[in-house]
Scaffold this motif. Structure first.
Motif, PDB file in Angstrom:
ATOM      1  N   LYS A  87      74.371 141.732  86.865  1.00 29.52           N
ATOM      2  CA  LYS A  87      73.463 140.762  86.289  1.00 29.52           C
ATOM      3  C   LYS A  87      73.757 139.383  86.879  1.00 29.52           C
ATOM      4  O   LYS A  87      74.897 138.957  86.924  1.00 29.52           O
ATOM      5  N   ARG A  88      72.715 138.726  87.338  1.00 28.17           N
ATOM      6  CA  ARG A  88      72.912 137.416  87.946  1.00 28.17           C
ATOM      7  C   ARG A  88      72.769 136.328  86.887  1.00 28.17           C
ATOM      8  O   ARG A  88      71.932 136.385  86.012  1.00 28.17           O
ATOM      9  N   GLY A  89      73.611 135.338  87.003  1.00 27.45           N
ATOM     10  CA  GLY A  89      73.600 134.264  86.027  1.00 27.45           C
ATOM     11  C   GLY A  89      72.857 133.039  86.515  1.00 27.45           C
ATOM     12  O   GLY A  89      72.246 133.040  87.595  1.00 27.45           O
ATOM     13  N   THR A  90      72.910 131.998  85.713  1.00 27.53           N
ATOM     14  CA  THR A  90      72.240 130.725  85.992  1.00 27.53           C
ATOM     15  C   THR A  90      72.601 130.176  87.371  1.00 27.53           C
ATOM     16  O   THR A  90      71.732 129.721  88.113  1.00 27.53           O
ATOM     17  N   MET A  91      73.895 130.223  87.690  1.00 29.93           N
ATOM     18  CA  MET A  91      74.357 129.646  88.964  1.00 29.93           C
ATOM     19  C   MET A  91      73.705 130.353  90.153  1.00 29.93           C
ATOM     20  O   MET A  91      73.220 129.705  91.079  1.00 29.93           O
ATOM     21  N   GLU A  92      73.724 131.693  90.136  1.00 31.85           N
ATOM     22  CA  GLU A  92      73.146 132.468  91.239  1.00 31.85           C
ATOM     23  C   GLU A  92      71.645 132.207  91.365  1.00 31.85           C
ATOM     24  O   GLU A  92      71.124 132.054  92.469  1.00 31.85           O
ATOM     25  N   ILE A  93      70.953 132.161  90.224  1.00 25.16           N
ATOM     26  CA  ILE A  93      69.501 131.951  90.240  1.00 25.16           C
ATOM     27  C   ILE A  93      69.174 130.553  90.792  1.00 25.16           C
ATOM     28  O   ILE A  93      68.312 130.404  91.661  1.00 25.16           O
ATOM     29  N   MET A  94      69.898 129.546  90.313  1.00 21.27           N
ATOM     30  CA  MET A  94      69.651 128.184  90.812  1.00 21.27           C
ATOM     31  C   MET A  94      69.890 128.091  92.311  1.00 21.27           C
ATOM     32  O   MET A  94      69.125 127.463  93.038  1.00 21.27           O
ATOM     33  N   LEU A  95      70.976 128.741  92.751  1.00 21.85           N
ATOM     34  CA  LEU A  95      71.289 128.706  94.186  1.00 21.85           C
ATOM     35  C   LEU A  95      70.160 129.338  94.996  1.00 21.85           C
ATOM     36  O   LEU A  95      69.725 128.763  96.011  1.00 21.85           O
ATOM     37  N   ASP A  96      69.670 130.483  94.553  1.00 20.54           N
ATOM     38  CA  ASP A  96      68.579 131.159  95.269  1.00 20.54           C
ATOM     39  C   ASP A  96      67.315 130.294  95.303  1.00 20.54           C
ATOM     40  O   ASP A  96      66.617 130.242  96.316  1.00 20.54           O
ATOM     41  N   ILE A  97      67.029 129.626  94.196  1.00 24.82           N
ATOM     42  CA  ILE A  97      65.835 128.774  94.146  1.00 24.82           C
ATOM     43  C   ILE A  97      65.983 127.589  95.107  1.00 24.82           C
ATOM     44  O   ILE A  97      65.069 127.273  95.864  1.00 24.82           O
TER      45      ILE A  97
END
Lengths: 103, 103
Positions: free
Chosen positions: A7-17
């Motif tokens: 499961k990806r968290g906030t940090m991973e999602i923000m980085l991808d965006i």
């Protein structure tokens, strides 16, 4: 979906965006780049614009997003954070191994 | 008790006990060295003996503990872990700062 995918968290999602918006892009690229749905993408985009990590403008009726200097700094810090967190997991695993009763 | 003193976890307690047992010592030194009560000390000492990080012997009716080679290795790994965890907290703080709306 591969079994090992965690499961990806906030940090991973923000980085991808932030990575997706390295060049001007629409919400579709963000959705595919970060592997999230429209609602989640919109929530993160709003937040990142609010803090000045992204800028947005409307072109031909389509909203476009682009990373700012602050966004680039944030990106570097998130990458650093994820690297350290990975190191912490490795260190934790070593200790767990040592704490096992060997016989 | 100073206000800034945060709750210590398993890693910190184990590290303190291993340090206390760097030279042969009794349970009293462990209790004071790690700032824990007798019951907690006994639980950790039993665990550390079980995994081979400490040895124990009885001298003049008093149980004495001493660190082993494995215990020294464990000590180094815990110190490393705590250092990385501190770095992770610093990195997290930087990101939290960047995520604040500046105005």
């Amino acid at each position: 979906m591969p079994v090992e995918r965690r499961k990806r968290g906030t940090m991973e999602i923000m980085l991808d965006i932030l990575k997706s918006c390295n060049q001007e892009c629409g919400v579709t690229k963000v959705i595919y780049g970060a592997g999230i749905n429209y609602t989640v993408a919109q929530k993160y985009l709003d937040k990142l614009i609010k803090i000045g990590a992204l800028t947005s403008k409307t072109e031909n009726g389509r909203k476009m997003y682009e990373i700012t200097e602050k966004g680039k700094i944030l990106m570097v810090h998130i990458e650093e954070f994820l690297k350290i967190r990975e190191n912490l997991n490795v260190a934790r695993e070593k200790i767990i191994e040592l704490l096992k009763v060997s016989q």
